[in-house]
Motif scaffolding. Structure first.
Motif, PDB file in Angstrom:
ATOM      1  N   PHE C  10       0.612  -1.325   0.200  1.00  0.00           N
ATOM      2  CA  PHE C  10       0.033  -0.162   0.437  1.00  0.00           C
ATOM      3  C   PHE C  10       1.308   1.393   0.267  1.00  0.00           C
ATOM      4  CE2 PHE C  10      -2.673   3.176   2.673  1.00  0.00           C
ATOM      5  CZ  PHE C  10      -3.514   3.510   1.865  1.00  0.00           C
ATOM      6  N   ASP C  12       0.803   4.705  -0.707  1.00  0.00           N
ATOM      7  CA  ASP C  12       0.673   6.017   0.095  1.00  0.00           C
ATOM      8  C   ASP C  12       0.625   5.915   1.234  1.00  0.00           C
ATOM      9  OD1 ASP C  12      -1.455   8.198   0.237  1.00  0.00           O
ATOM     10  OD2 ASP C  12      -3.239   7.659   1.222  1.00  0.00           O
ATOM     11  N   GLY C  13       1.420   7.940   1.716  1.00  0.00           N
ATOM     12  CA  GLY C  13       2.277   7.465   2.768  1.00  0.00           C
ATOM     13  C   GLY C  13       3.434   6.778   3.019  1.00  0.00           C
ATOM     14  N   LYS C  14       3.867   6.719   2.372  1.00  0.00           N
ATOM     15  CA  LYS C  14       5.415   5.747   1.980  1.00  0.00           C
ATOM     16  C   LYS C  14       6.263   7.010   1.206  1.00  0.00           C
ATOM     17  CE  LYS C  14       4.800   0.224   2.779  1.00  0.00           C
ATOM     18  NZ  LYS C  14       3.280   0.955   2.648  1.00  0.00           N
ATOM     19  N   HIS C  18      11.458   4.959   1.264  1.00  0.00           N
ATOM     20  CA  HIS C  18      10.946   3.423   1.760  1.00  0.00           C
ATOM     21  C   HIS C  18      10.431   2.457   0.519  1.00  0.00           C
ATOM     22  CE1 HIS C  18       9.547   5.661   5.397  1.00  0.00           C
ATOM     23  NE2 HIS C  18      10.406   5.364   5.942  1.00  0.00           N
ATOM     24  N   ARG C  37      -2.177   2.242  -4.735  1.00  0.00           N
ATOM     25  CA  ARG C  37      -2.230   3.384  -4.587  1.00  0.00           C
ATOM     26  C   ARG C  37      -0.610   4.430  -4.643  1.00  0.00           C
ATOM     27  NH1 ARG C  37      -7.813   5.183  -1.756  1.00  0.00           N
ATOM     28  NH2 ARG C  37      -8.236   2.659  -3.164  1.00  0.00           N
ATOM     29  N   ILE C 187     -14.468   0.761   0.568  1.00  0.00           N
ATOM     30  CA  ILE C 187     -14.396   1.735  -0.460  1.00  0.00           C
ATOM     31  C   ILE C 187     -13.109   1.604  -1.409  1.00  0.00           C
ATOM     32  CG2 ILE C 187     -14.509   4.102  -0.952  1.00  0.00           C
ATOM     33  CD1 ILE C 187     -16.645   4.147   1.798  1.00  0.00           C
ATOM     34  N   ASN C 189     -11.195  -0.539  -2.412  1.00  0.00           N
ATOM     35  CA  ASN C 189     -10.495  -1.418  -2.273  1.00  0.00           C
ATOM     36  C   ASN C 189     -10.493  -3.083  -3.823  1.00  0.00           C
ATOM     37  OD1 ASN C 189      -8.782  -3.109  -1.252  1.00  0.00           O
ATOM     38  ND2 ASN C 189      -9.686  -3.748   0.416  1.00  0.00           N
ATOM     39  N   PHE C 191      -8.577  -3.953  -4.401  1.00  0.00           N
ATOM     40  CA  PHE C 191      -7.207  -5.424  -4.287  1.00  0.00           C
ATOM     41  C   PHE C 191      -8.050  -6.439  -3.433  1.00  0.00           C
ATOM     42  CE2 PHE C 191      -4.819  -6.556  -0.885  1.00  0.00           C
ATOM     43  CZ  PHE C 191      -3.717  -7.568  -1.666  1.00  0.00           C
TER      44      PHE C 191
END
Ligand SMILES: Nc1ncnc2c1ncn2[C@@H]1O[C@H](COP(=O)(O)O)[C@@H](O)[C@H]1O
Ligand SMILES: Nc1ncnc2c1ncn2[C@@H]1O[C@H](COP(=O)(O)O)[C@@H](O)[C@H]1O
Ligand SMILES: Nc1ncnc2c1ncn2[C@@H]1O[C@H](COP(=O)(O)O)[C@@H](O)[C@H]1O
Ligand SMILES: Nc1ncnc2c1ncn2[C@@H]1O[C@H](COP(=O)(O)O)[C@@H](O)[C@H]1O
Ligand SMILES: [Mg+2]
Ligand SMILES: [Mg+2]
Ligand SMILES: [Mg+2]
Ligand SMILES: [Mg+2]
Ligand SMILES: [Mg+2]
Ligand SMILES: [Mg+2]
Ligand SMILES: [Mg+2]
Ligand SMILES: [Mg+2]
Lengths: 202, 202, 202, 202, 202, 202, 202, 202
Positions: C10, C12-14, C18, C37, C187, C189, C191
């Motif tokens: 996932f 998003d946010g990485k 990373h 994402r 929502i 998803n 995957f």
């Protein structure tokens, strides 16, 4: 379509390629289309290839022009408190025009000054259907429905901040109205209100 | 009243004393009344003094009888999925009758079995107005509006549990319907749907 | 991993750093990865160093290619109403492909025109698993589950505005469905729906 | 019905008269019925006229007995943390039995004591489908799905208070699970989970 | 201050001028400051005038350096599932360092793979306080608190989408945890968790 | 258990039969139990068979008595604004006693009269842990944490109406507190606060 | 207008053309205007044509200057915890000035340090009306109202994150305040608070 | 108390024993008390021992009688739409009386019939403070504030169903009012409105 409503396209979330396919296909079968939530740059990308009557304020486009013949008049009025609600008013007004209905706009009749609303009450009373657009606390819906005999279709508008951000306060005001006979559509759905009005006035 | 709608009384939260004043006053000026949310024991306390046509299923009462003359027919249909929605259907049906409108009920046409809905589609297509009542996920609203040309007035019903408890899921389904021309009233507001229908069919 | 599901990341946010560590480590142990994402510019920053099969529409990337051997067919169908839902459909379709499953897309079967859905009902009936993606009011989930014998995995799509903004209305529609046997994932998803489908068809 | 699921009746909101009509009609065409949300006194009012296998814990009744033949075994496991979740577990277990599926219950494997969950992990790993019921924070769903290869159908249970009152916290935990392949049904919907399980194991 | 906590400044919503006044005043009285929610360009505007130890990942800055003396060790552990949670972990880690506490990070122990969590359980058991950061469904909080004797301070992280967007699902998971003794702070409040940890270890 | 917390039973949603099994099993292995959310009539049904120290105000019972030895003193204070919060205070006080901790109650120190809070500030300052219970707007949490050096564990109490009904306003006040080092447990969870306090004071 | 409040214009959602019409019309009839939510670039587009006293911090503009005569003093105080709340404070302060009221600002009296609030209590006690602005958990409202005899008008400020994002936590704190006589306006509505203050002090 | 408001007791959640202590203590120091949310049977249990002026409609009691001297008149008006709002109106009216203020009630001026509201507009215009109580959609607040120069204190009333259940729709209407100078208190908080009114009129 079989349910008597010409086609509309919800453009938000569609790529330019998708919209090109839809417009090409409409052009091929000589269909008219009403497009909502069409952002300015998406429109710009399409404007070279297709003839679109675009309105940036309401983010709508009409493809294929208005219907032939004289528009219906004196059936639907559009009512709002002020200029912040005009994007939604325009979506409804243009969707009505697309359906062959011409509707006047009463744009300065908010509840904060009840006199102005009272002064047009008689005028508004001759319309069988009134599409009312209001944001903030949506008090216009109940006040209007308590004044005129026509059906009030409430369109909450996403104008406001804090508890009214996004139109939620106006939506609950419309649904909870103690004035009998107010009906509601989704926040900002001027197109849906126009479609309902068209069904009503036949 | 001046807006053309006979009077209705919302009884929830009113004391028996208050309701007695309202009914006495109506009796004195020979007015008819439609009462909603009238709990059985409140009704029992009033029934000795006033002649009320009471329906426990919908918790409504009619005071002063139905209007004179033949009722209007073939204008409004009432549609729901099953027996759980009948309290709301009955509030709408009786409010229509109070307004002089007779409306047939199609009570077994839920989305879980699309065949039944399809098999009455032609029948439903001749009504200009359809009041649809649905709880749970409220898929009936969109399915119906995609099948018939008339206006669909959606009444979310407080039937369900978990995410649909209290009618919230059905309400958002009605408002978000992708079928153009669905309009909505508050959860359980059969009376409001009837008042709107009456305004539409004139 | 021990639960039989190849790895997914996932994104998003990485940070890019990373993701580089994760991809390098996967390359070293010759593992395949499915990335969700993954924003276009994050992808662009990685594309110089790693060979990624990227899809901008669904913001997914496949690292290490598809599995060897013939894909499984006729097990899973992908169903949605229109082009707005294609980002989520594509996330699911590509995740299935990553798992070695080939799934056809039925992309124009919304509830607003029930005929189209009915006309493919027989076709859809031969799939044991159907992944349905819908935004707005999500009526597709119940309508589909009322038509076909296979399991319907509902994926609410974040398409809509007002009460359906972000996919909330479609989510409650899926969970509250009165058609038995509909199951739901978060929502958007796609995957997760693919991972569930893979577990089901073994 | 055509979608391959025997009939179920949602009894909440139905009057005794309505339920009598439904049961009489089922008796006439020799159909079996599964009844959910049947309150004890409603059951008592029906028990004189109809032979119902009633379970007060889950508020379910089976009319017409279980299907003939040997039940399917080793396909579905039922998992929960403790006795508070047993009403929902029982609704699922009895609905499975009604469908001809026998499912063992693992009732003491909550996350507060991970050892117990770990100690049955191998045992649970041989089931293709696991119905997990959890209230409070619903951590069981992710922990279980991270341990076993089978599909986890999460049923949030309305056990809890404060932020978990009514099952909302467990519902979001199920939907947001980072363990791929968890699918969810409505809060308390053991019947729906059983219907899905039956579709999966064919 | 009198409550024993050095000063922290919440920078979101403060203008650069305001922050300059605060920093100048701190410099004048030789005070140390911990700054949270300091956006990169706000930091850039201050960096010329003030010596700030800035961390872009956690958007925190330390003014005036770390406290003298050896840091406290073996008192607080930082635990999270993966790299998406590192911004919040870093806010907590740096706030602890500002308070003179050195805390190791266990960054790969999510619930999706329970083995990794189990394998560090013994290691984690020697810390009296554990700050756990988790987004998505937040199952880590309960799983961890069921494994170790120390106090678990849960920090929901704003990682996720759909029902877990913004950290709401993880927040309710922390509050509703059935593992006794989990305490919670606001979503993303690594600073607050560090302040609490410092009060606990004295 | 391995995490160092004696056993507690959440009685809401458990049948009398289930509770009898749990108590019998505890009696057999000579274990002590703390029971929460035990309704008066459920207690009455158990009281004949088991020796329970029951408190109707907090709906808690202690089975097996208090621990041997002198209780810990001067470690934990209990603070609330008034008598409406006493049910939650009592749940925490009795849970602490069950853990061998004796905690004094400061019950009249609400924010509406800041003087009373100020006048006990010095007294409260010698406790390393303070469990604060507040309903309504929960301003006590921040005011207290701004006055004393100890750790404040906030327990929102379900006291209030309108926007504070069920404790929601107090919960958000606790989580959003700008006084660093306030930690929170679920609404009404006096037991959880006591469990955390016990972990902290060792 | 007839209700005694000079005119204010809510600029958010209005186009530059609309604002030009409004300003031109005000200039023509020599009216003063107070403009709220006026974004910097919208202001820039108007500044060439109209003389506006603009404040970027509060996004307000005054057209037509302040009223003649000496301002009212010692009637209204403005109170907040810190610099993050200054945009809202400034909207209120300038709206008061527009109404001819001069109000001092007490900007550093948050609840996290009760001493500062106590030290100005006497000073604040001589104002009949106090407009208090607070974000985060909004504890200031109750603390202040418990200290001074004047009316506290609470303005929740959209400062915070997680549960206090957008001002929701502060809003419920204001409404649920246990200190009698606190009244509230919408989140960020400094203008509304000023209008109310003006009505009160006549 | 020091803030100039006589004492009030919120009785919900207090035991009879607690209330007896409070009343005894008030009797001893010859203090007057205003009690809110006092349920009929709690009152009955106290009525033998204490002389209480109880009102079942508003669930309030006055202990110690009204203040000496002539009440203040012509300062505060009470306004609502109908009889459903009278419980809240009565709580406010009696709290005002307890403070020595006599306020007339205008009880039939809802927005559904704007004429009635217009016809009392002049009468209402002479009050400096108007306490308005409204449930449902709360349109009364804005309509009233647009008609009269006095300060409108809005009290949302918990009258309604569906989206207005519990008073939420009326609360957001009050806060989002586009009529400047409306201030709000919590749902059903007639006492708070009276306390504010008293502070205003001195
Ligand atoms: N069930 C109902 N839902 C919505 N409005 C109603 C209902 N019943 C009556 N009303 C309307 O509520 C308004 C206020 O009613 P009342 O409180 O009786 O004066 C009247 O205008 C009625 O038309
Ligand atoms: N779009 C997605 N939605 C839900 N879970 C995902 C998604 N993409 C990856 N995951 C899962 O998220 C978990 C944590 O991912 P990561 O943070 O990358 O370690 C992994 O178990 C993935 O299988
Ligand atoms: N507990 C339940 N939860 C969800 N759906 C149900 C439940 N019980 C029955 N149903 C389904 O609800 C639908 C409508 O039920 P009815 O109102 O009885 O016609 C049927 O298709 C049932 O399969
Ligand atoms: N990220 C944060 N979350 C919560 N509180 C904070 C944060 N950063 C600083 N604070 C606290 O917020 C309070 C108000 O900060 P300020 O607005 O800077 O005066 C101070 O007491 C800080 O301790
Ligand atoms: Mg408006
Ligand atoms: Mg239904
Ligand atoms: Mg869709
Ligand atoms: Mg559980
Ligand atoms: Mg996580
Ligand atoms: Mg309190
Ligand atoms: Mg603040
Ligand atoms: Mg009202």
């Amino acid at each position: 379509a079989r349910t008597g409503i010409p086609e509309a396209v919800f453009c938000d979330g569609k790529t330019i390629e998708h919209l090109q396919v839809i417009l090409t296909e409409a052009r091929d079968r000589q269909a008219r289309l009403f497009m909502t939530r069409l952002a300015p740059d998406t429109h710009a990308a399409l404007a070279g290839t297709f003839t679109l009557d675009y309105c940036a304020l309401s983010q709508t486009a009409i493809f294929g022009g208005l219907p032939d013949g004289l528009p219906q008049r004196d059936k639907v009025a559009l009512v709002c408190a002020g200029t912040s609600d005009l994007p939604v008013i325009e979506e409804a007004r243009r969707a009505l025009a697309f359906h062959g209905i011409e509707a006047p706009v009463f744009a300065d009749v908010g509840v904060a000054g009840l006199w102005r609303l009272m002064s047009v009450a008689e005028d508004l009373s001759r319309f069988p259907v009134l599409i009312a657009v209001a944001g903030m606390e949506g008090a216009l819906f109940s006040a209007l429905a308590g004044l005129v005999p026509g059906l009030v279709i409430a369109v909450p508008s996403p104008v406001g901040y804090g508890v009214s951000a996004g139109g939620q306060a106006a939506l609950t005001a419309a649904l909870a109205s103690c004035a009998p006979g107010v009906v509601t559509v989704n926040i900002g759905n001027g197109f849906g209100a126009a479609a309902a009005a068209r069904k009503i006035i036949g």
